[in-house]
Design a protein around this motif. Structure first.
Motif, PDB file in Angstrom:
ATOM      1  N   ILE A  32      46.056 -29.272 -16.888  1.00 33.72           N
ATOM      2  CA  ILE A  32      46.289 -29.777 -15.543  1.00 33.72           C
ATOM      3  C   ILE A  32      45.081 -30.628 -15.162  1.00 33.72           C
ATOM      4  O   ILE A  32      43.959 -30.128 -15.137  1.00 33.72           O
ATOM      5  N   PRO A  33      45.257 -31.914 -14.873  1.00 30.80           N
ATOM      6  CA  PRO A  33      44.094 -32.776 -14.626  1.00 30.80           C
ATOM      7  C   PRO A  33      43.267 -32.318 -13.424  1.00 30.80           C
ATOM      8  O   PRO A  33      43.823 -31.931 -12.394  1.00 30.80           O
ATOM      9  N   GLN A  34      41.957 -32.350 -13.587  1.00 35.65           N
ATOM     10  CA  GLN A  34      41.088 -32.060 -12.452  1.00 35.65           C
ATOM     11  C   GLN A  34      41.214 -33.152 -11.399  1.00 35.65           C
ATOM     12  O   GLN A  34      41.221 -32.867 -10.201  1.00 35.65           O
ATOM     13  N   PHE A  35      41.298 -34.391 -11.849  1.00 38.28           N
ATOM     14  CA  PHE A  35      41.520 -35.522 -10.961  1.00 38.28           C
ATOM     15  C   PHE A  35      42.844 -36.153 -11.379  1.00 38.28           C
ATOM     16  O   PHE A  35      42.893 -36.950 -12.313  1.00 38.28           O
ATOM     17  N   GLU A  36      43.908 -35.769 -10.698  1.00 38.61           N
ATOM     18  CA  GLU A  36      45.225 -36.242 -11.113  1.00 38.61           C
ATOM     19  C   GLU A  36      45.359 -37.743 -10.850  1.00 38.61           C
ATOM     20  O   GLU A  36      45.220 -38.187  -9.713  1.00 38.61           O
ATOM     21  N   PRO A  37      45.642 -38.536 -11.877  1.00 41.22           N
ATOM     22  CA  PRO A  37      45.890 -39.956 -11.647  1.00 41.22           C
ATOM     23  C   PRO A  37      47.075 -40.148 -10.697  1.00 41.22           C
ATOM     24  O   PRO A  37      48.024 -39.361 -10.708  1.00 41.22           O
ATOM     25  N   ASN A  38      47.003 -41.165  -9.883  1.00 36.88           N
ATOM     26  CA  ASN A  38      48.032 -41.392  -8.875  1.00 36.88           C
ATOM     27  C   ASN A  38      49.312 -41.873  -9.545  1.00 36.88           C
ATOM     28  O   ASN A  38      49.391 -43.010 -10.010  1.00 36.88           O
ATOM     29  N   HIS A  39      50.311 -41.021  -9.599  1.00 44.62           N
ATOM     30  CA  HIS A  39      51.552 -41.374 -10.301  1.00 44.62           C
ATOM     31  C   HIS A  39      52.273 -42.527  -9.606  1.00 44.62           C
ATOM     32  O   HIS A  39      52.989 -43.293 -10.253  1.00 44.62           O
ATOM     33  N   VAL A  40      52.095 -42.663  -8.309  1.00 38.41           N
ATOM     34  CA  VAL A  40      52.746 -43.751  -7.574  1.00 38.41           C
ATOM     35  C   VAL A  40      52.208 -45.103  -8.033  1.00 38.41           C
ATOM     36  O   VAL A  40      52.953 -46.069  -8.199  1.00 38.41           O
ATOM     37  N   GLU A  41      50.914 -45.190  -8.266  1.00 35.81           N
ATOM     38  CA  GLU A  41      50.301 -46.444  -8.688  1.00 35.81           C
ATOM     39  C   GLU A  41      50.544 -46.738 -10.161  1.00 35.81           C
ATOM     40  O   GLU A  41      50.699 -47.900 -10.550  1.00 35.81           O
ATOM     41  N   LEU A  42      50.581 -45.696 -11.001  1.00 35.74           N
ATOM     42  CA  LEU A  42      50.657 -45.918 -12.447  1.00 35.74           C
ATOM     43  C   LEU A  42      52.090 -46.094 -12.947  1.00 35.74           C
ATOM     44  O   LEU A  42      52.374 -47.024 -13.705  1.00 35.74           O
ATOM     45  N   LEU A  43      52.990 -45.188 -12.572  1.00 34.43           N
ATOM     46  CA  LEU A  43      54.355 -45.207 -13.108  1.00 34.43           C
ATOM     47  C   LEU A  43      55.416 -45.275 -12.016  1.00 34.43           C
ATOM     48  O   LEU A  43      56.512 -45.777 -12.249  1.00 34.43           O
ATOM     49  N   ASN A  44      55.112 -44.707 -10.853  1.00 37.40           N
ATOM     50  CA  ASN A  44      56.026 -44.719  -9.705  1.00 37.40           C
ATOM     51  C   ASN A  44      57.375 -44.090 -10.066  1.00 37.40           C
ATOM     52  O   ASN A  44      58.435 -44.649  -9.805  1.00 37.40           O
ATOM     53  N   THR A  45      57.307 -42.915 -10.687  1.00 33.28           N
ATOM     54  CA  THR A  45      58.512 -42.169 -11.061  1.00 33.28           C
ATOM     55  C   THR A  45      58.395 -40.745 -10.535  1.00 33.28           C
ATOM     56  O   THR A  45      57.298 -40.282 -10.174  1.00 33.28           O
ATOM     57  N   PHE A  46      59.516 -40.047 -10.515  1.00 34.26           N
ATOM     58  CA  PHE A  46      59.530 -38.645 -10.105  1.00 34.26           C
ATOM     59  C   PHE A  46      60.718 -37.982 -10.784  1.00 34.26           C
ATOM     60  O   PHE A  46      61.840 -38.475 -10.709  1.00 34.26           O
ATOM     61  N   ARG A  47      60.475 -36.860 -11.449  1.00 35.24           N
ATOM     62  CA  ARG A  47      61.470 -36.136 -12.250  1.00 35.24           C
ATOM     63  C   ARG A  47      62.012 -36.983 -13.405  1.00 35.24           C
ATOM     64  O   ARG A  47      63.163 -36.845 -13.795  1.00 35.24           O
ATOM     65  N   THR A  48      61.199 -37.866 -13.952  1.00 37.69           N
ATOM     66  CA  THR A  48      61.562 -38.547 -15.190  1.00 37.69           C
ATOM     67  C   THR A  48      60.359 -38.525 -16.116  1.00 37.69           C
ATOM     68  O   THR A  48      59.216 -38.383 -15.676  1.00 37.69           O
ATOM     69  N   ASN A  49      60.626 -38.672 -17.417  1.00 36.01           N
ATOM     70  CA  ASN A  49      59.544 -38.666 -18.382  1.00 36.01           C
ATOM     71  C   ASN A  49      59.137 -40.084 -18.734  1.00 36.01           C
ATOM     72  O   ASN A  49      59.879 -41.040 -18.495  1.00 36.01           O
TER      73      ASN A  49
END
Length: 553
Positions: free
Chosen positions: A521-538
């Motif tokens: 589990i990342p200590q500093f979670e990269p911002n998923h909105v900025e990097l991939l902008n997905t949710f419940r997909t791989n």
């Protein structure tokens, strides 16, 4: 706890012991006591649209795991095959791999049913929990495992307890059943919560009606690690893991409860999401620290309120993504009133829309949503079911396409993946009788029989056998007069031509950057909105790192 590592050692030599592919095998039964695992060709699958001619699944030969060939340029540099995590998820390259245009011939790779506990109504999970190549280390050169919760029955009220099963991702063979009873309506979460380099499984006990469940944690081998604090309103909820405050220690999120990595409650939110909750974590205010996001409220990592929107009714599901033309995240909320969207600060963007015409009601609209670029335009869309439709929407809730489904009973969700690497994602949804794969226009590419009361489960996509090609994992439970379905089915392309997905799916609110492939589990979670902008997909992976498909065409 020691500072969580931000980048694992790079091992350029690859896997020390190959894991053989299983291909073209029909009618072979494997598995542990009380379990059957079968591999077959197109068992019960109905496909439409383009597809190549069925052939033996020998595309990968008899060698070991097929890592993507070549490398992509990330901040960590050019990366070759490795058994360790090398992508810190702080950069996303453009995907270069693609499959032939007609590479969609789904095939049941294996199925598994527990004779004692044949019902599963929660999302299956994928992670590396076992040392399959016998080298004394659990890493990415081992075969991923499928973790499923199964029970004698699935009931809408508190029924009978279930158990956790750990299955081999390549064959479906049962590694072990964890004998401690668990709540079969709770979706667990998997991750390294104690920084020992190995993932744990977090779920809950099952308690009588009116009594709280207790948090449970198991080691990777099924040993009970601890029994923790209470979760008062857990029915059909989901656990999430995150390092909310960047201190190197993982927090456990369960409804409106936040607990530490030992299961002790840290704080409880004032707003209670109620039954069927899947509370999420995301950085909404841009300060680098995660918020805990419920349907109508969000809280800072220390439990202080960030916002509350009284116009949004609960229970409901939050999904976090950028769904408009500003740079900030939005919170998409799906509840019995329809679809609503909040700005990152909780103010209303739109409220209670029902674009398909299905009436308001908990059984009509109360379903988790999926966020992905479904049409290859480099903008995120979202998908969700209503009672009679599975629909992809633009960010303003205008309909892209809608397909008929039948789901009058529960709170099922979907997912998506670009199987061919052509920039167009295929949507997946499993209703009461069928698991569908839809193409970019909403036409059904696959209709696979399954049966379910559609509680809180949805199909997931991961490379479960470590062959470099994605697979779909779907669960079932007996429902009505529908014929029984296998508890778990893994579906692949017959020739393993689908693009490689990550080898992990660790929780219901999975959004890629919430966990590394080794369960860290990342200590500093990269911002998923900025990097991939997905949710419940791989995400697709190439050369050891995340990549993003290029525009369609």
């Amino acid at each position: 706890m020691t500072l969580r590592r931000t980048l694992a050692s790079i091992v350029l030599s690859g896997c020390s012991t190959p894991v053989a592919d299983v291909g073209g095998i029909t009618g072979v039964t494997t598995g542990g006591s009380g379990a059957g695992s079968e591999m077959g060709s197109n068992d019960g699958l109905a496909t439409t649209g383009a597809g190549s001619e069925m052939g033996s699944s020998g595309a990968n030969g008899s060698g070991g795991p097929k890592f993507d060939i070549g490398s992509i340029n990330l901040d960590v540099g050019a990366i070759g095959p490795t058994c360790e995590v090398v992508d810190d998820m702080n950069a996303v390259g453009e995907c270069g791999e693609s499959a032939p245009p007609n590479s969609f011939t789904p095939d049941v790779q294996w199925s598994w049913t527990s004779n004692a506990e044949p019902h599963s109504g929660v999302t299956p999970l994928v992670a590396n929990l076992t040392d399959d190549n016998g080298n004394g280390t659990i890493d990415l050169c081992d075969t991923p495992d499928v973790v499923v919760v199964a029970a004698v029955e699935i009931a809408y009220e508190h029924g009978v307890p279930g158990h956790l099963y750990v299955l081999d991702g390549q064959t479906g063979a049962e590694h072990f059943r964890i004998e401690t009873e668990v709540d079969p309506c709770i979706t667990p979460a998997i991750g390294d919560i104690d920084d020992d380099g190995l993932p744990e499984i977090v779920t809950t006990t099952m308690s009588p009606v009116g009594e709280p469940n207790l948090l449970l944690a198991f080691e990777h081998d099924g040993t009970l690690k601890w029994t923790g604090g209470e979760w008062v309103e857990p029915y059909c909820g989901a656990i999430a893991l995150a390092d909310l405050d960047n201190d190197g220690e993982v927090e456990i999120i369960a409804g409106n409860i936040v607990a530490d990595h030992n299961g002790s409650r840290l704080w409880a939110a004032t707003q209670d999401p109620g039954f069927y909750s899947a509370t999420a974590a995301a950085d909404l205010d841009g300060d680098g620290v995660l918020e805990v996001v419920l349907a109508n409220a969000a809280y800072h990592a220390d439990g202080t309120p960030y916002y509350f929107n009284p116009d949004v009714l609960t229970p409901g599901y939050p999904q976090i993504a950028n769904l408009d033309d500003d740079p900030d995240a939005e919170v998409l909320v799906t509840n019995g009133s329809g679809v609503s969207m909040l700005e990152h600060n909780g103010t209303t963007k739109f409220l209670n829309l029902r674009p398909t015409g299905d009436p308001a009601g908990a059984l009509e609209w109360f379903r988790p949503a999926t966020v992905h670029d479904f049409d290859g335009d480099q903008l995120a869309e979202f998908a969700s079911s209503s009672a009679n439709h599975y629909t992809v929407y633009e960010g303003d809730a205008s309909i892209v396409w809608s397909a008929d489904v039948s789901d009058l009973t529960g709170a099922a969700s979907g997912t998506a993946f670009d199987f061919l690497g052509d920039g167009i994602a295929d949507a997946m949804y499993a209703d009461e009788t069928t698991m569908f794969v839809f193409d970019g226009a909403g036409s059904a590419l696959l209709q696979s029989p399954r049966a379910s009361q559609t509680l809180i489960e949805y199909p997931v996509v991961a490379d479960v056998d470590n062959d470099g090609s994605a697979e779909i994992v779907v669960v079932s439970n007996y429902f009505g007069d529908n014929p029984p379905s296998p508890t778990v089915q893994v579906i692949r392309d017959a020739d393993d031509r689908w693009i490689q997905a990550r080898r992990i799916w660790n929780q219901h609110t999975y959004h890629v950057t919430n966990v590394r492939e080794d369960g860290t589990i990342p200590q500093f979670e990269p911002n998923h909105v900025e990097l991939l902008n997905t949710f419940r997909t791989n995400a697709q992976i190439e050369g050891g790192g995340l990549c993003k498909p290029p525009p369609a065409g």
